[in-house]
Design a protein around this motif. Sequence first.
Motif, mmCIF file in Angstrom:
data_model
loop_
_atom_site.group_PDB
_atom_site.id
_atom_site.type_symbol
_atom_site.label_atom_id
_atom_site.label_comp_id
_atom_site.label_asym_id
_atom_site.label_seq_id
_atom_site.Cartn_x
_atom_site.Cartn_y
_atom_site.Cartn_z
ATOM 1 N N GLU A 145 0.832 -1.220 0.000
ATOM 2 C CA GLU A 145 0.000 0.000 0.000
ATOM 3 C C GLU A 145 0.864 1.267 0.000
ATOM 4 O O GLU A 145 0.552 2.238 -0.681
ATOM 5 N N LYS A 146 1.958 1.133 0.788
ATOM 6 C CA LYS A 146 2.849 2.295 0.850
ATOM 7 C C LYS A 146 3.438 2.600 -0.553
ATOM 8 O O LYS A 146 3.432 3.748 -1.014
ATOM 9 N N ILE A 147 3.881 1.516 -1.208
ATOM 10 C CA ILE A 147 4.457 1.692 -2.557
ATOM 11 C C ILE A 147 3.405 2.237 -3.516
ATOM 12 O O ILE A 147 3.639 3.196 -4.281
ATOM 13 N N LEU A 148 2.190 1.621 -3.463
ATOM 14 C CA LEU A 148 1.148 2.056 -4.409
ATOM 15 C C LEU A 148 0.714 3.499 -4.163
ATOM 16 O O LEU A 148 0.425 4.237 -5.112
ATOM 17 N N ASP A 149 0.694 3.873 -2.859
ATOM 18 C CA ASP A 149 0.349 5.285 -2.554
ATOM 19 C C ASP A 149 1.334 6.231 -3.211
ATOM 20 O O ASP A 149 0.956 7.246 -3.803
ATOM 21 N N GLU A 150 2.641 5.794 -3.052
ATOM 22 C CA GLU A 150 3.651 6.697 -3.647
ATOM 23 C C GLU A 150 3.531 6.753 -5.176
ATOM 24 O O GLU A 150 3.652 7.820 -5.793
ATOM 25 N N ILE A 151 3.224 5.579 -5.805
ATOM 26 C CA ILE A 151 3.051 5.574 -7.278
ATOM 27 C C ILE A 151 1.894 6.510 -7.660
ATOM 28 O O ILE A 151 1.988 7.301 -8.605
ATOM 29 N N THR A 152 0.792 6.430 -6.870
ATOM 30 C CA THR A 152 -0.380 7.291 -7.154
ATOM 31 C C THR A 152 0.012 8.778 -7.069
ATOM 32 O O THR A 152 -0.356 9.578 -7.936
ATOM 33 N N VAL A 153 0.779 9.076 -5.995
ATOM 34 C CA VAL A 153 1.212 10.485 -5.837
ATOM 35 C C VAL A 153 2.048 10.910 -7.045
ATOM 36 O O VAL A 153 1.868 11.991 -7.621
ATOM 37 N N MET A 154 2.984 9.989 -7.442
ATOM 38 C CA MET A 154 3.868 10.312 -8.573
ATOM 39 C C MET A 154 3.064 10.527 -9.855
ATOM 40 O O MET A 154 3.317 11.450 -10.632
ATOM 41 N N LEU A 155 2.074 9.650 -10.080
ATOM 42 C CA LEU A 155 1.259 9.771 -11.292
ATOM 43 C C LEU A 155 0.481 11.101 -11.299
ATOM 44 O O LEU A 155 0.352 11.762 -12.334
ATOM 45 N N ARG A 156 -0.014 11.496 -10.101
ATOM 46 C CA ARG A 156 -0.758 12.767 -10.014
ATOM 47 C C ARG A 156 0.174 13.948 -10.345
ATOM 48 O O ARG A 156 -0.207 14.861 -11.057
ATOM 49 N N GLN A 157 1.396 13.792 -9.829
ATOM 50 C CA GLN A 157 2.349 14.889 -10.083
ATOM 51 C C GLN A 157 2.665 14.991 -11.592
ATOM 52 O O GLN A 157 2.750 16.085 -12.150
ATOM 53 N N LEU A 158 2.775 13.802 -12.219
ATOM 54 C CA LEU A 158 3.035 13.786 -13.663
ATOM 55 C C LEU A 158 1.890 14.481 -14.419
ATOM 56 O O LEU A 158 2.098 15.279 -15.339
ATOM 57 N N LYS A 159 0.675 14.199 -13.977
ATOM 58 C CA LYS A 159 -0.506 14.797 -14.626
ATOM 59 C C LYS A 159 -0.502 16.332 -14.428
ATOM 60 O O LYS A 159 -0.704 17.095 -15.389
ATOM 61 N N ASP A 160 -0.216 16.717 -13.154
ATOM 62 C CA ASP A 160 -0.190 18.170 -12.862
ATOM 63 C C ASP A 160 0.862 18.881 -13.723
ATOM 64 O O ASP A 160 0.599 19.947 -14.283
ATOM 65 N N ASN A 161 2.047 18.222 -13.803
ATOM 66 C CA ASN A 161 3.128 18.833 -14.604
ATOM 67 C C ASN A 161 2.702 19.007 -16.053
ATOM 68 O O ASN A 161 2.935 20.050 -16.670
#
Length: 481
Positions: A145-161
């Motif tokens: 869950e910890k890893i997947l949370d971080e992947i989700t955060v990273m994906l959101r950041q990619l979208k925002d960028n």
Amino acid sequence: MKLTIFSRLVLGYLIIFILVVAANVYVIYQLRQFNTWTQSILSVDNRVLDIHKKLTDTLLSQIEYEKKYIIMNDQALLKNFLKSRDEFAVHLGTIHSLVDSDEDVHILQRITQLHNEYLSLFSEEASLLKTNEQYPHVRFKEEKEKILDEITVMLRQLKDNTQLHTYEKIRNIAESGEKSRDLAMVIIATSLVFGVAISIVITQNITKPLLIVKSKIRKIAKGDFEKNVQVSSPPEMKELAEALNSMCDRLKEVDKMKSDFFSLMSHELRTPLTSIKEGTNLLCEQFGGEISVKQERILSIIAEESNRLIELVNSLLDISKIEAGMMMYHFTYVDLVPLIQNAITGMLPLSASKNVSIKKNMCQLPHIKVDTEKILQVLRNLIGNAVKFTPDGGLVTVLAEPVEAGVKVSVIDTGPGIDSKYLATIFDKFSQATLTKSNKLKGSGVGLAIVKHIIKDHGGTVWAESEVGHGSTFTFVLPVS
Ligand code: ADP
């Protein structure tokens, strides 16, 4: 270097053309920029967002299948999980080839790393699951869950960028649109101002020398043959000015030849004419013996015609002298009234024979500096013309009055008048306005030219006013010096 009119025109239009081309090139460049940015939004940012969505979907599928598989240990679920994993990897590769900012590349590397960690955790858990032994699945769950949370955060950041990049590009398009609009307007205004300025300069370059040439031609028409046209450019106009100057030279030469000829002829004619006149007078006075009435009539005609010829020769001599600048003046302060009276008295025999009355109206005049002989000549000429052109029973009036500019003398007659088209040239040499072939009044046409020169040499002015059928008025004003 002096440019020709043609080169000036070509150069001027070339500069305007270059300005217009520069404006167009700039606009084309800006349009290409817009195109690049628009293309980038459509082919990169939009695709990145699209693949981002697929990445999120495949990640969610992986989580779902992986969770179900851990609970049910079903091979079909594992197969689905592996399929989603592969799709996720493919999308990750595609998105990697699209992004170019360092930050995005870093995010993708981190997602790949995290995903690999997630996969290794899953395969470790799957192996433990196969042994059917007890294992700490809570710990696995938490770590995943910890890893997947971080992947989700990273994906959101990619979208925002990506969205941020899109906004930036749109803002760039708007800003450079404004900039290029402003610059295009400046270039258009500059081209316009420059175009007008160039046209004015080129036109002036042509019209200025043309005006000089025009005014010189007008002067030539009035008898001024001085070669003084100075035009240095453009070369075509310089050539025209030089041609005009050499024409002046030639005209001057011809004019001098003509004056010399008149002067010579007048000299050669005066002496024999005077002898003829004197001889005729002697014969008339019967010095050579008795003569009959018929002979006396013939002799008096000869004497009259010799007189006219002598007057004509004298006039021609005068005008030649004036034109050669050899007329001598002896100025003294005099009262014009007795001079006018003298001239009128001289005309009385002629006026009486023509039944023309001469009236005078003279105020007291200030003494002025004149050459009495020359002014007498002027008065005789004007009064003589007035009497000559006035028909029987007519009236000639001589007015003299002081005016602000000096002394004004007018000779008014009730003769035929002068057509307005001749008034401007009446004072030119050999100009005869009133005479026609059938006209019996004979003259030389130089009297008024002499009058004009004499008055001019006294610093005065002379002019004529007339209307056909209403007589003429000749006026001169002499300054009080
Ligand atoms: P001219 O010897 O022919 O009189 P002038 O120079 O004195 O020469 O005059 C030039 C011409 O001007 C005359 O031929 C005549 O046509 C015109 N003119 C001069 N004075 C008069 C006048 N008072 N009335 C009408 N025409 C005149």
